[in-house]
Enzyme design. Structure first.
Site, PDB file in Angstrom:
ATOM      1  N   HIS A  25      41.274 -20.871  -7.766  1.00 59.74           N
ATOM      2  CA  HIS A  25      41.786 -19.510  -8.010  1.00 59.74           C
ATOM      3  C   HIS A  25      41.311 -18.539  -6.938  1.00 59.74           C
ATOM      4  CE1 HIS A  25      42.240 -20.590 -12.545  1.00 59.74           C
ATOM      5  NE2 HIS A  25      43.246 -21.041 -11.811  1.00 59.74           N
ATOM      6  N   ASP A  58      33.527 -16.663  -8.440  1.00 61.97           N
ATOM      7  CA  ASP A  58      32.259 -15.964  -8.185  1.00 61.97           C
ATOM      8  C   ASP A  58      31.445 -16.556  -7.031  1.00 61.97           C
ATOM      9  OD1 ASP A  58      31.129 -17.428 -11.312  1.00 61.97           O
ATOM     10  OD2 ASP A  58      30.981 -18.281  -9.291  1.00 61.97           O
TER      11      ASP A  58
HETATM   12  C1  BV8 Z   1      50.978 -20.221 -12.203  1.00 56.26           C
HETATM   13  C2  BV8 Z   1      41.491 -15.430 -10.584  1.00 56.26           C
HETATM   14  C3  BV8 Z   1      53.210 -20.605 -11.596  1.00 56.26           C
HETATM   15  C4  BV8 Z   1      41.572 -13.969 -10.809  1.00 56.26           C
HETATM   16  C5  BV8 Z   1      42.432 -16.515 -12.564  1.00 56.26           C
HETATM   17  C6  BV8 Z   1      54.328 -16.211 -17.002  1.00 56.26           C
HETATM   18  C7  BV8 Z   1      54.639 -16.136 -15.646  1.00 56.26           C
HETATM   19  C8  BV8 Z   1      54.019 -16.938 -14.708  1.00 56.26           C
HETATM   20  C9  BV8 Z   1      52.999 -17.797 -15.113  1.00 56.26           C
HETATM   21  C10 BV8 Z   1      52.697 -17.820 -16.455  1.00 56.26           C
HETATM   22  C11 BV8 Z   1      53.346 -17.070 -17.407  1.00 56.26           C
HETATM   23  N1  BV8 Z   1      52.822 -17.350 -18.631  1.00 56.26           N
HETATM   24  C12 BV8 Z   1      51.836 -18.255 -18.493  1.00 56.26           C
HETATM   25  C13 BV8 Z   1      51.757 -18.540 -17.179  1.00 56.26           C
HETATM   26  C14 BV8 Z   1      50.857 -19.434 -16.552  1.00 56.26           C
HETATM   27  C15 BV8 Z   1      49.556 -18.668 -16.293  1.00 56.26           C
HETATM   28  C16 BV8 Z   1      48.674 -18.920 -17.495  1.00 56.26           C
HETATM   29  O1  BV8 Z   1      48.170 -20.006 -17.632  1.00 56.26           O
HETATM   30  N2  BV8 Z   1      48.505 -17.908 -18.360  1.00 56.26           N
HETATM   31  C17 BV8 Z   1      47.678 -18.108 -19.556  1.00 56.26           C
HETATM   32  C18 BV8 Z   1      46.861 -16.854 -19.837  1.00 56.26           C
HETATM   33  C19 BV8 Z   1      48.594 -18.473 -20.693  1.00 56.26           C
HETATM   34  N3  BV8 Z   1      49.007 -19.253 -15.100  1.00 56.26           N
HETATM   35  C20 BV8 Z   1      49.251 -18.692 -13.937  1.00 56.26           C
HETATM   36  O2  BV8 Z   1      49.839 -17.629 -13.788  1.00 56.26           O
HETATM   37  C21 BV8 Z   1      48.777 -19.494 -12.736  1.00 56.26           C
HETATM   38  N4  BV8 Z   1      49.842 -19.627 -11.817  1.00 56.26           N
HETATM   39  O3  BV8 Z   1      51.172 -20.710 -13.278  1.00 56.26           O
HETATM   40  O4  BV8 Z   1      51.906 -20.186 -11.216  1.00 56.26           O
HETATM   41  C22 BV8 Z   1      54.101 -20.042 -10.573  1.00 56.26           C
HETATM   42  C23 BV8 Z   1      54.716 -20.927  -9.665  1.00 56.26           C
HETATM   43  C24 BV8 Z   1      55.570 -20.399  -8.742  1.00 56.26           C
HETATM   44  C25 BV8 Z   1      55.804 -19.014  -8.675  1.00 56.26           C
HETATM   45  C26 BV8 Z   1      55.146 -18.144  -9.578  1.00 56.26           C
HETATM   46  C27 BV8 Z   1      54.292 -18.661 -10.526  1.00 56.26           C
HETATM   47  C28 BV8 Z   1      47.640 -18.773 -12.048  1.00 56.26           C
HETATM   48  C29 BV8 Z   1      46.457 -18.714 -12.970  1.00 56.26           C
HETATM   49  C30 BV8 Z   1      45.258 -18.158 -12.194  1.00 56.26           C
HETATM   50  C31 BV8 Z   1      44.858 -16.814 -12.772  1.00 56.26           C
HETATM   51  N5  BV8 Z   1      43.640 -16.339 -12.100  1.00 56.26           N
HETATM   52  N6  BV8 Z   1      41.355 -16.119 -11.883  1.00 56.26           N
HETATM   53  C32 BV8 Z   1      40.239 -13.404 -11.222  1.00 56.26           C
HETATM   54  O5  BV8 Z   1      39.339 -14.158 -11.637  1.00 56.26           O
HETATM   55  O6  BV8 Z   1      40.104 -12.177 -11.135  1.00 56.26           O
HETATM   56  S1  BV8 Z   1      42.239 -17.337 -14.006  1.00 56.26           S
HETATM   57  C33 BV8 Z   1      40.881 -16.794 -14.854  1.00 56.26           C
HETATM   58  O7  BV8 Z   1      40.904 -17.498 -16.099  1.00 56.26           O
HETATM   59  C34 BV8 Z   1      39.543 -17.148 -14.246  1.00 56.26           C
HETATM   60  O8  BV8 Z   1      39.620 -17.839 -13.026  1.00 56.26           O
HETATM   61  C35 BV8 Z   1      38.943 -18.048 -15.314  1.00 56.26           C
HETATM   62  O9  BV8 Z   1      38.094 -18.999 -14.809  1.00 56.26           O
HETATM   63  C36 BV8 Z   1      40.175 -18.673 -15.824  1.00 56.26           C
HETATM   64  C37 BV8 Z   1      40.184 -19.528 -17.013  1.00 56.26           C
HETATM   65  O10 BV8 Z   1      39.393 -18.974 -17.981  1.00 56.26           O
HETATM   66  P1  BV8 Z   1      38.051 -19.764 -18.333  1.00 56.26           P
HETATM   67  O11 BV8 Z   1      37.367 -20.106 -17.057  1.00 56.26           O
HETATM   68  O12 BV8 Z   1      38.360 -20.894 -19.237  1.00 56.26           O
HETATM   69  O13 BV8 Z   1      37.199 -18.640 -19.020  1.00 56.26           O
HETATM   70  P2  BV8 Z   1      37.247 -18.181 -20.543  1.00 56.26           P
HETATM   71  O14 BV8 Z   1      36.478 -16.912 -20.621  1.00 56.26           O
HETATM   72  O15 BV8 Z   1      38.657 -18.222 -21.037  1.00 56.26           O
HETATM   73  O16 BV8 Z   1      36.472 -19.339 -21.314  1.00 56.26           O
HETATM   74  C38 BV8 Z   1      35.094 -19.554 -21.079  1.00 56.26           C
HETATM   75  C39 BV8 Z   1      34.737 -20.806 -21.841  1.00 56.26           C
HETATM   76  O17 BV8 Z   1      33.378 -21.120 -21.588  1.00 56.26           O
HETATM   77  C40 BV8 Z   1      34.886 -20.675 -23.342  1.00 56.26           C
HETATM   78  O18 BV8 Z   1      35.514 -21.838 -23.859  1.00 56.26           O
HETATM   79  C41 BV8 Z   1      33.422 -20.597 -23.840  1.00 56.26           C
HETATM   80  O19 BV8 Z   1      33.270 -21.212 -25.119  1.00 56.26           O
HETATM   81  C42 BV8 Z   1      32.718 -21.403 -22.796  1.00 56.26           C
HETATM   82  N7  BV8 Z   1      31.327 -21.038 -22.575  1.00 56.26           N
HETATM   83  C43 BV8 Z   1      30.787 -19.790 -22.539  1.00 56.26           C
HETATM   84  N8  BV8 Z   1      29.472 -19.890 -22.238  1.00 56.26           N
HETATM   85  C44 BV8 Z   1      29.189 -21.211 -22.061  1.00 56.26           C
HETATM   86  C45 BV8 Z   1      30.373 -21.952 -22.268  1.00 56.26           C
HETATM   87  N9  BV8 Z   1      30.414 -23.298 -22.178  1.00 56.26           N
HETATM   88  C46 BV8 Z   1      29.271 -23.934 -21.862  1.00 56.26           C
HETATM   89  N10 BV8 Z   1      28.095 -23.308 -21.647  1.00 56.26           N
HETATM   90  C47 BV8 Z   1      28.021 -21.950 -21.741  1.00 56.26           C
HETATM   91  N11 BV8 Z   1      26.851 -21.330 -21.512  1.00 56.26           N
END
Ligand code: BV8
Length: 233
Positions: free
Chosen positions: A113, A98
């Site tokens: 990211h 963002d």
């Molecule tokens: C990779 C950009 C390898 C886009 C994002 C199958 C095939 C390939 C890869 C995979 C696969 N299976 C799994 C994977 C790995 C995958 C992955 O991890 N998947 C997960 C879902 C299991 N990862 C990838 O694909 C990564 N690349 O592995 O490459 C590779 C190597 C060679 C060749 C090919 C592949 C790439 C990952 C990047 C994805 N893009 N963003 C966009 O934003 O549009 S990630 C996306 O999730 C956001 O960036 C976000 O930031 C991120 C993580 O989520 P969080 O930030 O944690 O947000 P969330 O809502 O989940 O949680 C919020 C937290 O805040 C909560 O805990 C809440 O309690 C807390 N909270 C809320 N309010 C507050 C607070 N805390 C404090 N104060 C508050 N007020």
């Protein structure tokens, strides 16, 4: 205790996630506010979704750009920018796209990211920063092909140089803070373990427990916008 560690010549690395921007009004990925229409973000933030429905994915990103444009950095962002100014050896690694950390004044930052404010061509090397209103299907001014958001989608590799810098910094950290992330997305979700393996003190700041909470040295539960300003006061 944590406050005392954020000083001196300690090497401090902070990882942030969507929770840091929640208090600015930016929906988190997995929280109750995470849905866009009936779609989950992780179903749209993927290359295959863009290939199949580019207009829908661009509508999702243009909606986010429009929404984030109206948001302001919150005390959590401002506290991290202040921490950077107070600690010589500091790095912020954000999963967020963002741009609110930069608007809050953070400069020692890795946007691992990518960014909502970057666009790049799906065919040629054209890439640019663009904060303006984009059309529904923006075209490359060089080759005419479709542009895409300059973010890393699920299933895409991170930019190698960015990942290397992040791993190097995390592996040398004396203190590692994980703030506002559900610790589910790799490779960021493994950073705390890398820090711990190299002897860092690990701290989690989150509203609720995550899969990494049990491995952290300190877990501070509450709003990032409340806790972070306290830590730097
Ligand atoms: C990779 C950009 C390898 C886009 C994002 C199958 C095939 C390939 C890869 C995979 C696969 N299976 C799994 C994977 C790995 C995958 C992955 O991890 N998947 C997960 C879902 C299991 N990862 C990838 O694909 C990564 N690349 O592995 O490459 C590779 C190597 C060679 C060749 C090919 C592949 C790439 C990952 C990047 C994805 N893009 N963003 C966009 O934003 O549009 S990630 C996306 O999730 C956001 O960036 C976000 O930031 C991120 C993580 O989520 P969080 O930030 O944690 O947000 P969330 O809502 O989940 O949680 C919020 C937290 O805040 C909560 O805990 C809440 O309690 C807390 N909270 C809320 N309010 C507050 C607070 N805390 C404090 N104060 C508050 N007020």
């Amino acid at each position: 205790m944590v406050k005392a560690m954020l000083g001196g010549d300690r090497r401090v690395v902070v990882l942030t996630g969507a929770g840091v921007s929640a208090e600015s009004g930016v929906p988190t990925f997995r929280g109750r506010d995470g849905l866009w229409r009936t779609h989950r973000p992780e179903d749209l933030a993927r290359p295959d979704a863009f290939a199949a429905h580019p207009e829908l994915v661009w509508e999702f990103y243009n909606w986010r750009r429009e929404l984030v444009r109206k948001c302001e950095p919150n005390p959590a962002h401002l506290a991290l920018a202040a921490l950077e100014r107070a600690i010589p050896n500091f790095l912020l690694i954000t999963q967020n796209v963002d741009g609110l950390h930069v608007r809050a004044g953070s400069r020692k930052i890795l946007e691992m990211h990518g960014s909502l404010w970057q666009v790049r061509c799906t065919v040629c090397s054209h890439a640019r920063e663009d904060h303006g209103d984009l059309p529904e299907m923006p075209e490359c001014p060089v080759c005419g092909h479709l542009l895409r958001p300059g973010v890393v989608w699920f299933g895409e590799p991170l930019v190698p140089g960015v990942l290397r810098l992040a791993i190097e910094a995390v592996g040398k950290a004396d203190v590692f803070l994980s703030v506002g992330t559900s610790s589910l997305v790799q490779p960021a979700a493994s950073f705390y373990q890398l820090a711990k393996d190299h002897g860092a003190v690990t701290v989690e700041i989150n509203l609720e427990p995550t899969p990494s909470t049990g491995f952290m040295d300190f877990a501070l539960h509450g709003m990032a916008g409340d806790i972070l300003p306290e830590l730097i006061a």
